[in-house]
Design an enzyme around this catalytic site. Structure first.
Site, mmCIF file in Angstrom:
data_model
loop_
_atom_site.group_PDB
_atom_site.id
_atom_site.type_symbol
_atom_site.label_atom_id
_atom_site.label_comp_id
_atom_site.label_asym_id
_atom_site.label_seq_id
_atom_site.Cartn_x
_atom_site.Cartn_y
_atom_site.Cartn_z
ATOM 1 C CD GLU A 22 26.286 3.169 -11.656
ATOM 2 O OE1 GLU A 22 25.602 1.546 -11.361
ATOM 3 O OE2 GLU A 22 26.140 3.428 -9.976
ATOM 4 N N GLY B 253 25.403 -3.744 -9.507
ATOM 5 C CA GLY B 253 25.763 -4.335 -8.102
ATOM 6 C C GLY B 253 25.348 -5.390 -7.889
ATOM 7 N N GLY B 254 24.254 -5.584 -7.455
ATOM 8 C CA GLY B 254 23.922 -6.726 -6.992
ATOM 9 C C GLY B 254 23.799 -7.716 -7.434
ATOM 10 C CD GLU C 10 25.734 2.358 -3.091
ATOM 11 O OE1 GLU C 10 26.398 1.582 -3.238
ATOM 12 O OE2 GLU C 10 24.667 1.725 -4.023
ATOM 13 N N GLY D 59 19.846 -0.628 -6.350
ATOM 14 C CA GLY D 59 19.462 -1.296 -5.748
ATOM 15 C C GLY D 59 17.870 -1.641 -5.199
ATOM 16 C CB SER E 87 17.593 -2.867 -10.915
ATOM 17 O OG SER E 87 17.334 -2.147 -9.533
ATOM 18 C CG ASN F 19 30.431 -0.792 -7.034
ATOM 19 O OD1 ASN F 19 30.727 -1.361 -6.336
ATOM 20 N ND2 ASN F 19 29.547 -0.350 -7.107
ATOM 21 C CD1 TRP F 20 31.653 -7.404 -6.815
ATOM 22 C CD2 TRP F 20 32.736 -8.270 -5.866
ATOM 23 N NE1 TRP F 20 31.632 -9.007 -7.637
ATOM 24 C CE2 TRP F 20 32.626 -9.045 -7.028
ATOM 25 C CE3 TRP F 20 34.225 -9.517 -5.253
ATOM 26 C CZ2 TRP F 20 33.581 -10.559 -7.003
ATOM 27 C CZ3 TRP F 20 34.658 -9.935 -5.313
ATOM 28 C CH2 TRP F 20 34.865 -10.464 -6.658
ATOM 29 C CE LYS F 21 25.966 -0.691 -5.577
ATOM 30 N NZ LYS F 21 25.409 -0.209 -5.202
ATOM 31 C CG HIS G 110 28.719 4.291 -6.522
ATOM 32 N ND1 HIS G 110 26.949 4.339 -5.842
ATOM 33 C CD2 HIS G 110 28.177 3.709 -7.488
ATOM 34 C CE1 HIS G 110 26.454 3.448 -5.944
ATOM 35 N NE2 HIS G 110 26.960 2.723 -7.434
#
Ligand code: PGA
Length: 231
Positions: free
Chosen positions: A155, A212-213, A87, A161, A191, A7-9, A85
């Site tokens: 999640e 993500g990251g 966010e 994150g 994470s 997930n590159w956001k 998600h």
């Protein structure tokens, strides 16, 4: 086979997407999915990887400024979408009801869906976790009905994150709870990185990861896919 979804956001425009996709080779033995921002979807699809969007609207078309529909994604060669998600729930007013509408429409059009659920730290600490997960999962399950192509991502919001991944026991407990409500694959998200992935992914109730990251760097994303493929 485990599924690793990146997930590159709101990272990587078309040029950075092209560079990543040229350098990335999905290893045999795991399924790799990339989820770039909308504007980078065409560049990602061109390279032949499996590409999902980060959201999808429930209507086919209409006066919904800023939204993108399932038929539009399919026209581009996109195979699925992340929905709900945390966010989006936190910053953009996404609710169980809007998540349900997106899930129903996307699956109805033949897109695959990664639907996200997860409790906040406050909810976990006040003993609300089961209730929150149950309400989130039931809304998604009702929307999906008997349609195929649904995956849940567990999640925990406090792990996203933050570098503070859920312990394997915490993940197993939540995944088992979710699987008792709905019989679909469940990914872990929050994470996840190559250093901690093996212990997590080797659990039977963990069917993969939403990353993500660590998905932004081609080497760490490849390492994660290789770990998944080796299990
Ligand atoms: P993270 O994000 O891996 O950077 O914690 C996961 C996600 O939000 O899907």
């Amino acid at each position: 086979m485990k599924l690793i979804a990146g997930n590159w956001k709101m990272f990587k425009g078309p040029e950075a997407t092209r560079a990543f996709c040229e350098a990335f080779e999905a290893p045999d033995g795991a399924e790799a999915v990339l989820c770039p921002p909308f504007v980078s979807l065409p560049a990602a699809v061109e390279r032949g990887h499996t590409i999902f969007a980060q959201n999808v609207h429930w209507a086919d078309e209409g006066a919904f400024t800023g939204e993108v529909s399932a038929p539009m994604l399919l026209e581009l060669g996109v195979r699925g979408a992340i929905v709900g998600h945390s966010e989006r729930r936190q910053y953009f007013g996404e609710t169980d009801e809007t998540v349900a509408r997106r899930v129903a429409a996307a699956l109805g059009h033949g897109l695959r869906v990664i639907a996200c659920v997860g409790e906040t730290l406050e909810e976990r600490e006040s003993g609300q976790m089961d209730l929150v997960l149950r309400l989130q999962v039931e809304a998604i399950a009702d929307a999906a009905g008997t349609q195929e192509g649904l995956v849940i991502a567990y999640e925990p919001v406090w792990a996203i994150g933050t570098g503070q991944m859920a312990t394997p026991d915490q993940a197993r407990e939540a995944h088992t709870f979710i699987k008792n409500l709905l019989d679909v694959p469940v990914l872990y998200g929050g994470s996840a990185k190559p250093e901690n992935a093996e212990e997590l992914l080797s659990q039977e109730s963990v069917d993969g990861a939403l990353v993500g990251g660590a998905s932004l760097d081609v080497e760490s994303f490849t390492a994660l896919c290789r770990i998944a493929a080796s299990l």
